[in-house]
Motif scaffolding. Sequence first.
Motif, PDB file in Angstrom:
ATOM      1  N   HIS A  44       0.839  -1.202   0.000  1.00 14.47           N
ATOM      2  CA  HIS A  44       0.000   0.000   0.000  1.00 14.47           C
ATOM      3  C   HIS A  44       0.875   1.254   0.000  1.00 14.47           C
ATOM      4  O   HIS A  44       0.625   2.207  -0.743  1.00 14.47           O
ATOM      5  CB  HIS A  44      -0.937  -0.007   1.212  1.00 14.47           C
ATOM      6  N   TRP A  45       1.884   1.233   0.838  1.00 11.30           N
ATOM      7  CA  TRP A  45       2.786   2.381   0.960  1.00 11.30           C
ATOM      8  C   TRP A  45       3.450   2.691  -0.381  1.00 11.30           C
ATOM      9  O   TRP A  45       3.480   3.829  -0.834  1.00 11.30           O
ATOM     10  CB  TRP A  45       3.841   2.067   2.026  1.00 11.30           C
ATOM     11  N   ARG A  46       3.979   1.631  -1.009  1.00 13.56           N
ATOM     12  CA  ARG A  46       4.669   1.814  -2.291  1.00 13.56           C
ATOM     13  C   ARG A  46       3.702   2.253  -3.396  1.00 13.56           C
ATOM     14  O   ARG A  46       4.077   3.027  -4.277  1.00 13.56           O
ATOM     15  CB  ARG A  46       5.394   0.536  -2.682  1.00 13.56           C
ATOM     16  N   SER A  47       2.472   1.722  -3.356  1.00 17.39           N
ATOM     17  CA  SER A  47       1.491   2.103  -4.387  1.00 17.39           C
ATOM     18  C   SER A  47       1.120   3.578  -4.283  1.00 17.39           C
ATOM     19  O   SER A  47       0.579   4.150  -5.224  1.00 17.39           O
ATOM     20  CB  SER A  47       0.241   1.226  -4.295  1.00 17.39           C
ATOM     21  N   ASN A  48       1.409   4.186  -3.148  1.00 20.13           N
ATOM     22  CA  ASN A  48       1.171   5.608  -2.949  1.00 20.13           C
ATOM     23  C   ASN A  48       2.477   6.405  -2.994  1.00 20.13           C
ATOM     24  O   ASN A  48       2.592   7.471  -2.406  1.00 20.13           O
ATOM     25  CB  ASN A  48       0.429   5.842  -1.627  1.00 20.13           C
ATOM     26  N   ASN A  49       3.470   5.817  -3.679  1.00 20.59           N
ATOM     27  CA  ASN A  49       4.780   6.446  -3.898  1.00 20.59           C
ATOM     28  C   ASN A  49       5.568   6.705  -2.612  1.00 20.59           C
ATOM     29  O   ASN A  49       6.409   7.596  -2.568  1.00 20.59           O
ATOM     30  CB  ASN A  49       4.642   7.738  -4.711  1.00 20.59           C
TER      31      ASN A  49
END
Length: 87
Positions: A44-49
Amino acid sequence: MVTLCVIDVQNDFCHPDGFFAKNFGSDVSEIDSRLVLIKKVINHWRSNNGSVIWTKALGDTKHLSSTQLERYKELGKLGFLRDGSWG
C-alpha cells in the motif's frame, strides 16, 4: 515525503528454521500472520509512492557493551547474526 521503516524482520527471529526457534524453542507460529500484514502495508505504501527503509540487527563489536559482546560471542558460536547468512 514520509518514509516507512521496517525494523529487524529477519529469518533468525521470524522463521521456524531461524536461530531462536531452532536453538531456544521460540514460538514463531504467529509471525506469519504479522508478515502478511507487513507485506500489505508495504505494498500500500509503495502504491502511494512512499519509500521504505529496511533495517537489521548487526553485531558490530565496536558498538556493543561488554555484556552484549560476551552474549554475542556465545550466540555467535551457534551461528547468530552472521553477515551474509540466510538468518
